[in-house]
Design a protein around this motif. Structure first.
Motif, short mmCIF file in Angstrom:
data_model
loop_
_atom_site.label_atom_id
_atom_site.label_comp_id
_atom_site.label_asym_id
_atom_site.label_seq_id
_atom_site.Cartn_x
_atom_site.Cartn_y
_atom_site.Cartn_z
N TYR A 1 10.63 -8.06 -5.16
CA TYR A 1 10.51 -6.83 -5.73
C TYR A 1 11.72 -7.04 -6.98
CZ TYR A 1 9.18 -6.04 -1.10
OH TYR A 1 8.22 -5.96 0.30
N ILE B 1 0.33 1.94 1.14
CA ILE B 1 0.18 2.51 2.09
C ILE B 1 -0.20 4.04 2.07
CG2 ILE B 1 1.71 3.44 4.30
CD1 ILE B 1 3.41 1.01 3.70
N ASN C 1 9.60 6.30 9.05
CA ASN C 1 9.66 4.99 8.59
C ASN C 1 10.43 4.66 7.19
OD1 ASN C 1 8.44 6.13 6.65
ND2 ASN C 1 6.54 4.81 6.66
N TRP C 2 11.28 5.70 7.16
CA TRP C 2 12.00 5.65 5.84
C TRP C 2 12.87 4.18 5.93
CZ3 TRP C 2 14.39 10.51 7.81
CH2 TRP C 2 13.42 11.54 7.54
N ARG D 1 8.47 -1.55 5.09
CA ARG D 1 8.72 -0.59 3.91
C ARG D 1 9.99 -1.12 3.05
NH1 ARG D 1 8.57 5.81 3.89
NH2 ARG D 1 9.40 6.16 1.60
N LEU E 1 3.81 -3.08 -2.61
CA LEU E 1 4.29 -4.28 -2.23
C LEU E 1 4.59 -4.29 -0.93
CD1 LEU E 1 6.41 -5.04 -5.53
CD2 LEU E 1 4.54 -6.36 -4.84
N PRO E 2 4.32 -5.15 -0.15
CA PRO E 2 3.11 -6.05 -0.44
C PRO E 2 1.81 -5.44 -0.42
CG PRO E 2 4.08 -6.45 1.79
CD PRO E 2 4.83 -5.21 1.10
N ARG F 1 0.85 -0.88 24.37
CA ARG F 1 0.72 -0.72 22.78
C ARG F 1 -0.84 0.13 22.53
NH1 ARG F 1 3.30 -4.87 21.16
NH2 ARG F 1 1.64 -6.15 20.88
N GLU F 2 -1.61 -0.81 23.13
CA GLU F 2 -2.84 -0.66 22.81
C GLU F 2 -3.82 0.56 23.79
OE1 GLU F 2 -5.33 -3.90 22.08
OE2 GLU F 2 -4.07 -4.65 20.54
N LYS G 1 4.85 7.95 -0.40
CA LYS G 1 5.89 8.59 -1.41
C LYS G 1 6.28 7.65 -2.14
CE LYS G 1 7.35 12.88 -0.17
NZ LYS G 1 8.38 13.74 0.36
N GLY G 2 6.78 6.29 -1.72
CA GLY G 2 7.07 5.03 -2.57
C GLY G 2 5.65 4.55 -2.91
N ALA H 1 7.37 13.82 4.72
CA ALA H 1 8.64 12.91 5.06
C ALA H 1 8.15 11.72 4.59
CB ALA H 1 8.87 12.85 6.52
N GLU H 2 6.78 11.34 4.57
CA GLU H 2 6.42 9.85 4.11
C GLU H 2 5.27 9.80 3.21
OE1 GLU H 2 5.69 7.88 7.71
OE2 GLU H 2 7.55 8.07 8.88
N TRP I 1 -5.34 -1.34 16.61
CA TRP I 1 -5.44 -0.20 17.67
C TRP I 1 -4.04 -0.09 18.62
CZ3 TRP I 1 -9.51 2.92 17.80
CH2 TRP I 1 -10.51 2.49 17.24
N ILE I 2 -2.88 0.23 17.65
CA ILE I 2 -1.82 0.51 18.73
C ILE I 2 -0.99 2.17 18.40
CG2 ILE I 2 -1.23 -1.96 18.16
CD1 ILE I 2 0.65 -0.77 15.78
N LEU J 1 4.92 2.09 -4.48
CA LEU J 1 4.96 0.59 -4.89
C LEU J 1 3.80 -0.10 -3.82
CD1 LEU J 1 8.62 -0.53 -4.90
CD2 LEU J 1 7.02 -0.71 -6.61
#
Lengths: 192, 145
Positions: free
Chosen positions: A186, B111, A160-161, A166, B107-108, A18-19, B102-103, B29-30, B48-49, B105
């Motif tokens: 929410y 982004i 990530n939709w 999210r 919460l939490p 991953r890193e 795009k969203g 898209a995001e 760091w991913i 919000l």
């Protein structure tokens, strides 16, 4: 299951991948390369069966020449694919497109199993009277269609939709990706 | 047969054409190109991913703190651009320019897609990936003008 995936994500090799600066992009590139080898050769096997290409080549000849490449592509595609999953297990496990892809692979696998079982038994006969039964043609088309969908849904994993991180997401999406989001957060918001 | 070749070639061409536009996951898209952000805050942590690094920034505004998760390039691209684990340690105060998701919000957390980051010594570094379809705002030094 999620506990196992969380444990997997904390194993040293998973963290390392991953890193990593180079391993992850190398594996990712190799995965795409082996998809190209797998699907590229599969295209010819399937189109030969539907009668679109290489009609002068017998089925058993074609199997001997092209199928080994398809199998090599498949094996390395699976290994690199597993490593990509293993590098980011939680996100992939809770990814809607990953789940769709997994489901499609199972169906495509069953189709391939049926396909090869019949082909191994009967391809010598097809060589002689050059008649391929229509159910095999259908199976070849289904294979192209299913593997295309597998590749497309694999590509969609990047988006990530519908990610668990999210929110808010509709309840059925959270159900499909086994995500337990804190819905109190929410409450009263639109679209839930 | 000739028809088939034409059809297959055009499908392949279309695929590659669209992948140029969409390389990795497409910005639009995001993220919202009409929602630029410019935040100043303390680094809480950096993930760091692969395939994207995430910088968590705590922004204080009139006594209220908001946590932003800012998406960057891969660890590899960050290091190539000069952002290292040492230069972006937790506690560092940075300025991030980018675009909100795009969203909207928070919460939490809020982004955003990070474009560039300015360090306490005034050094400004590109933190995104090239060719994602993000607005040509001059943040990416490799961008074709």
């Amino acid at each position: 299951m999620l506990e196992f995936i969380e444990w997997l994500s904390l194993t040293p090799w998973s963290i390392g991948l991953r890193e990593s600066l180079y391993m992850y992009p190398w594996i990712e590139s190799a995965h795409v390369l082996f998809i190209a080898i797998f699907f590229g050769t599969l295209l010819f096997v399937d189109l030969r069966l539907t009668g679109h290409v290489f009609q002068e080549l017998s089925i058993s000849q074609m199997n001997k020449r092209i199928l080994p490449l398809t199998i090599i592509g498949f094996v390395f595609m699976c290994i690199t694919g597993f490593l990509l999953f293993y590098a980011v297990p939680i996100r992939n496990y809770q990814n809607l497109f990953f789940r769709i892809k997994f489901f499609l692979i199972i169906i495509a696998g069953l189709n391939a199993y049926y396909f090869h079982k019949t082909m191994n038994k009967e391809s010598k006969k097809w060589d002689k009277d050059s008649h391929i039964p229509s159910r095999m043609k259908q199976s070849a088309l289904a294979s192209l269609f299913l593997w295309s969908l597998v590749i497309i849904s694999g590509r969609m994993i990047a988006y990530n939709w519908f990610d668990c991180g999210r929110q808010p997401q509709p309840d059925f999406i959270n159900f499909l990706i086994s995500c337990t989001a804190d819905s109190d957060l929410y409450e009263g918001l639109d679209g839930i | 047969m000739k028809n088939l070749i034409i059809r297959v070639t055009s499908i392949i061409f279309l695929y590659f054409y669209s992948s140029i536009v969409l390389s990795h996951h497409a910005f639009t898209a995001e993220f919202d190109a009409n929602a630029p952000i410019n935040i100043t805050g303390k680094v809480l942590k950096v993930e760091w991913i692969n395939p994207h690094a995430w910088v968590h920034v705590e922004v204080e505004d009139q006594g209220k703190s908001t946590i932003w998760m800012v998406e960057g390039g891969t660890p590899n691209t960050l290091i190539r651009n000069g952002i290292t684990k040492d230069s972006i340690k937790p506690g560092t105060v940075i300025v991030v320019r980018g675009y909100q998701s795009k969203g909207k919000l928070c919460l939490p957390r809020c982004i955003a897609n990070g474009r560039d980051v300015t360090f306490p010594d005034g050094r400004k570094v590109f933190m995104g990936s090239s060719g994602t379809g993000a607005p040509r705002d001059g943040a990416d030094p490799r961008e074709r003008r």
